[in-house]
Design a protein around this motif. Sequence first.
Motif, PDB file in Angstrom:
ATOM      1  N   LEU A   1       5.399   5.915  17.437  1.00  0.00           N
ATOM      2  CA  LEU A   1       5.085   5.995  15.888  1.00  0.00           C
ATOM      3  C   LEU A   1       4.181   7.158  15.482  1.00  0.00           C
ATOM      4  O   LEU A   1       4.480   7.637  14.610  1.00  0.00           O
ATOM      5  CB  LEU A   1       4.246   4.475  15.819  1.00  0.00           C
ATOM      6  CG  LEU A   1       3.564   4.125  14.642  1.00  0.00           C
ATOM      7  CD1 LEU A   1       4.527   4.122  13.548  1.00  0.00           C
ATOM      8  CD2 LEU A   1       2.864   2.802  14.636  1.00  0.00           C
ATOM      9  N   ILE A   2       3.398   7.633  16.387  1.00  0.00           N
ATOM     10  CA  ILE A   2       2.537   8.861  16.102  1.00  0.00           C
ATOM     11  C   ILE A   2       3.521   9.912  15.662  1.00  0.00           C
ATOM     12  O   ILE A   2       3.174  10.669  14.741  1.00  0.00           O
ATOM     13  CB  ILE A   2       1.671   9.223  17.278  1.00  0.00           C
ATOM     14  CG1 ILE A   2       0.683   7.818  17.567  1.00  0.00           C
ATOM     15  CG2 ILE A   2       0.914  10.286  16.778  1.00  0.00           C
ATOM     16  CD1 ILE A   2      -0.168   7.673  16.346  1.00  0.00           C
ATOM     17  N   ILE A   3       4.488  10.183  16.554  1.00  0.00           N
ATOM     18  CA  ILE A   3       5.263  11.289  16.554  1.00  0.00           C
ATOM     19  C   ILE A   3       6.189  10.961  15.071  1.00  0.00           C
ATOM     20  O   ILE A   3       6.452  12.039  14.366  1.00  0.00           O
ATOM     21  CB  ILE A   3       6.261  11.360  17.609  1.00  0.00           C
ATOM     22  CG1 ILE A   3       5.398  12.051  18.941  1.00  0.00           C
ATOM     23  CG2 ILE A   3       7.540  12.493  17.281  1.00  0.00           C
ATOM     24  CD1 ILE A   3       6.306  11.860  20.218  1.00  0.00           C
ATOM     25  N   PHE A   4       6.619   9.960  14.971  1.00  0.00           N
ATOM     26  CA  PHE A   4       7.351   9.446  13.633  1.00  0.00           C
ATOM     27  C   PHE A   4       6.588   9.760  12.444  1.00  0.00           C
ATOM     28  O   PHE A   4       6.899  10.518  11.577  1.00  0.00           O
ATOM     29  CB  PHE A   4       7.874   8.158  13.845  1.00  0.00           C
ATOM     30  CG  PHE A   4       8.407   7.609  12.482  1.00  0.00           C
ATOM     31  CD1 PHE A   4       9.677   8.169  12.165  1.00  0.00           C
ATOM     32  CD2 PHE A   4       7.849   6.495  11.619  1.00  0.00           C
ATOM     33  CE1 PHE A   4      10.083   7.652  10.826  1.00  0.00           C
ATOM     34  CE2 PHE A   4       8.445   6.014  10.396  1.00  0.00           C
ATOM     35  CZ  PHE A   4       9.569   6.584  10.345  1.00  0.00           C
ATOM     36  N   ALA A   5       5.213   9.199  12.301  1.00  0.00           N
ATOM     37  CA  ALA A   5       4.303   9.476  11.359  1.00  0.00           C
ATOM     38  C   ALA A   5       4.079  11.113  11.056  1.00  0.00           C
ATOM     39  O   ALA A   5       3.954  11.574  10.084  1.00  0.00           O
ATOM     40  CB  ALA A   5       3.226   8.850  11.451  1.00  0.00           C
TER      41      ALA A   5
ATOM     42  N   ARG B   1       9.877  -6.677  12.840  1.00  0.00           N
ATOM     43  CA  ARG B   1       9.024  -7.826  12.474  1.00  0.00           C
ATOM     44  C   ARG B   1       8.138  -7.266  11.243  1.00  0.00           C
ATOM     45  O   ARG B   1       7.757  -6.224  11.064  1.00  0.00           O
ATOM     46  CB  ARG B   1       8.208  -8.260  13.565  1.00  0.00           C
ATOM     47  CG  ARG B   1       9.122  -8.922  14.749  1.00  0.00           C
ATOM     48  CD  ARG B   1       8.332  -9.507  15.456  1.00  0.00           C
ATOM     49  NE  ARG B   1       7.417 -10.589  15.218  1.00  0.00           N
ATOM     50  CZ  ARG B   1       7.043 -11.484  15.678  1.00  0.00           C
ATOM     51  NH1 ARG B   1       7.280 -11.511  16.983  1.00  0.00           N
ATOM     52  NH2 ARG B   1       6.044 -12.378  15.250  1.00  0.00           N
ATOM     53  N   LEU B   2       7.742  -7.940  10.496  1.00  0.00           N
ATOM     54  CA  LEU B   2       6.961  -7.788   9.098  1.00  0.00           C
ATOM     55  C   LEU B   2       5.571  -7.321   9.604  1.00  0.00           C
ATOM     56  O   LEU B   2       5.133  -6.460   9.046  1.00  0.00           O
ATOM     57  CB  LEU B   2       6.681  -9.011   8.356  1.00  0.00           C
ATOM     58  CG  LEU B   2       7.944  -9.493   7.577  1.00  0.00           C
ATOM     59  CD1 LEU B   2       7.666 -10.576   6.790  1.00  0.00           C
ATOM     60  CD2 LEU B   2       8.472  -8.125   6.562  1.00  0.00           C
ATOM     61  N   LYS B   3       5.100  -7.933  10.798  1.00  0.00           N
ATOM     62  CA  LYS B   3       3.698  -7.144  11.240  1.00  0.00           C
ATOM     63  C   LYS B   3       4.007  -5.873  11.680  1.00  0.00           C
ATOM     64  O   LYS B   3       2.961  -4.821  11.169  1.00  0.00           O
ATOM     65  CB  LYS B   3       3.032  -7.809  12.612  1.00  0.00           C
ATOM     66  CG  LYS B   3       2.494  -9.236  12.027  1.00  0.00           C
ATOM     67  CD  LYS B   3       1.953  -9.787  13.269  1.00  0.00           C
ATOM     68  CE  LYS B   3       1.488 -11.090  13.120  1.00  0.00           C
ATOM     69  NZ  LYS B   3       0.723 -11.755  14.439  1.00  0.00           N
ATOM     70  N   ARG B   4       5.224  -5.327  12.306  1.00  0.00           N
ATOM     71  CA  ARG B   4       5.282  -4.004  12.558  1.00  0.00           C
ATOM     72  C   ARG B   4       5.408  -3.020  11.316  1.00  0.00           C
ATOM     73  O   ARG B   4       5.180  -1.885  11.362  1.00  0.00           O
ATOM     74  CB  ARG B   4       6.464  -3.831  13.553  1.00  0.00           C
ATOM     75  CG  ARG B   4       6.943  -2.591  13.958  1.00  0.00           C
ATOM     76  CD  ARG B   4       6.012  -1.839  14.803  1.00  0.00           C
ATOM     77  NE  ARG B   4       5.306  -2.487  15.909  1.00  0.00           N
ATOM     78  CZ  ARG B   4       4.555  -2.175  16.866  1.00  0.00           C
ATOM     79  NH1 ARG B   4       3.932  -0.815  16.400  1.00  0.00           N
ATOM     80  NH2 ARG B   4       3.917  -2.890  17.685  1.00  0.00           N
ATOM     81  N   ILE B   5       6.309  -3.732  10.239  1.00  0.00           N
ATOM     82  CA  ILE B   5       6.431  -2.874   9.188  1.00  0.00           C
ATOM     83  C   ILE B   5       5.088  -2.534   8.560  1.00  0.00           C
ATOM     84  O   ILE B   5       4.808  -1.548   7.970  1.00  0.00           O
ATOM     85  CB  ILE B   5       7.176  -3.763   8.189  1.00  0.00           C
ATOM     86  CG1 ILE B   5       8.831  -3.623   8.684  1.00  0.00           C
ATOM     87  CG2 ILE B   5       7.533  -3.281   6.847  1.00  0.00           C
ATOM     88  CD1 ILE B   5       9.759  -4.637   7.865  1.00  0.00           C
ATOM     89  N   ALA B   6       4.028  -3.598   8.465  1.00  0.00           N
ATOM     90  CA  ALA B   6       2.739  -3.254   8.036  1.00  0.00           C
ATOM     91  C   ALA B   6       1.890  -2.136   8.595  1.00  0.00           C
ATOM     92  O   ALA B   6       1.471  -1.276   8.063  1.00  0.00           O
ATOM     93  CB  ALA B   6       1.997  -4.738   8.085  1.00  0.00           C
ATOM     94  N   LEU B   7       2.026  -2.308  10.031  1.00  0.00           N
ATOM     95  CA  LEU B   7       1.653  -1.310  10.875  1.00  0.00           C
ATOM     96  C   LEU B   7       2.020   0.123  10.597  1.00  0.00           C
ATOM     97  O   LEU B   7       1.234   0.930  10.394  1.00  0.00           O
ATOM     98  CB  LEU B   7       1.260  -1.522  12.220  1.00  0.00           C
ATOM     99  CG  LEU B   7       0.869  -0.562  13.280  1.00  0.00           C
ATOM    100  CD1 LEU B   7      -0.619  -0.436  12.873  1.00  0.00           C
ATOM    101  CD2 LEU B   7       1.226  -0.947  14.755  1.00  0.00           C
ATOM    102  N   ILE B   8       3.378   0.256  10.609  1.00  0.00           N
ATOM    103  CA  ILE B   8       3.923   1.685  10.237  1.00  0.00           C
ATOM    104  C   ILE B   8       3.686   2.261   8.970  1.00  0.00           C
ATOM    105  O   ILE B   8       3.314   3.367   8.916  1.00  0.00           O
ATOM    106  CB  ILE B   8       5.453   1.415  10.204  1.00  0.00           C
ATOM    107  CG1 ILE B   8       5.865   0.901  12.007  1.00  0.00           C
ATOM    108  CG2 ILE B   8       6.371   2.531   9.842  1.00  0.00           C
ATOM    109  CD1 ILE B   8       7.421   0.519  11.993  1.00  0.00           C
ATOM    110  N   GLY B   9       3.650   1.336   7.902  1.00  0.00           N
ATOM    111  CA  GLY B   9       3.121   1.752   6.724  1.00  0.00           C
ATOM    112  C   GLY B   9       1.731   2.085   6.742  1.00  0.00           C
ATOM    113  O   GLY B   9       1.413   3.289   5.984  1.00  0.00           O
ATOM    114  N   ILE B  10       0.827   1.829   7.310  1.00  0.00           N
ATOM    115  CA  ILE B  10      -0.609   2.029   7.434  1.00  0.00           C
ATOM    116  C   ILE B  10      -0.617   3.361   8.210  1.00  0.00           C
ATOM    117  O   ILE B  10      -1.428   4.168   7.636  1.00  0.00           O
ATOM    118  CB  ILE B  10      -1.466   0.764   8.085  1.00  0.00           C
ATOM    119  CG1 ILE B  10      -1.465  -0.319   7.094  1.00  0.00           C
ATOM    120  CG2 ILE B  10      -2.688   1.433   8.491  1.00  0.00           C
ATOM    121  CD1 ILE B  10      -2.122  -1.429   7.836  1.00  0.00           C
ATOM    122  N   VAL B  11      -0.088   3.481   9.355  1.00  0.00           N
ATOM    123  CA  VAL B  11      -0.129   4.590  10.003  1.00  0.00           C
ATOM    124  C   VAL B  11       0.452   5.906   9.429  1.00  0.00           C
ATOM    125  O   VAL B  11      -0.019   6.966   9.225  1.00  0.00           O
ATOM    126  CB  VAL B  11       0.711   4.304  11.709  1.00  0.00           C
ATOM    127  CG1 VAL B  11       0.848   5.965  12.191  1.00  0.00           C
ATOM    128  CG2 VAL B  11      -0.180   3.576  12.458  1.00  0.00           C
TER     129      VAL B  11
END
Length: 178
Positions: free
Chosen positions: A103-107, A31-41
């Motif tokens: 998400l933390i491990i990915f970032a 989802r677009l909200k999740r995409i926004a959060l992933i980019g910020i992290v």
Amino acid sequence: MGELLSIFIMSLAIGMDAFSVSLGLGMQKIRLKRIALIGIVIGLFHMIMPSLGIIAGTLISTKTGGWTTLAGGLLLFGIGAHMLFSAFNHEVNKVIQTTGIGLIIFALSVSMDSFSVGLGLGLSGAKTVLIILSFGAASMVLTWAGMLIGRKVHGFLGVYSEIVGGSILCGFGLFIIF
């Protein structure tokens, strides 16, 4: 002006790995909200990791003297070469978790190379705040772009973006050395 352009281009090179990984991630119907959060992290991690690298590089450079500029250039060249070689050695990626600790491990994994670049820049005495903000903004925007393009295009740009990013880092490493 030339230094600002160099920082901008280096920021794009650092964000290319996030872009290439995000292309594949964008194909997972997120989802677009999740995409926004992933980019910020990912942007935050691309600010934290080079900050730690710059601090370590600055501490090392005050202790070791004049050869640190050479070491910083060699480090940037080595990271770029590693990116180039890894672009040709892709294994099948597992599905990446984009929530919680996943998400933390990915970032962290995507931003790990920016620590090394920060270390090299700290050794050469670069402008810290500008570089950190530029790295974070570029990686965040490139993550968003990669995920949105990944929703439309299926896998064709990933390797090429790593090759471009690795080539740019190799070029900057050679520029610092010579």
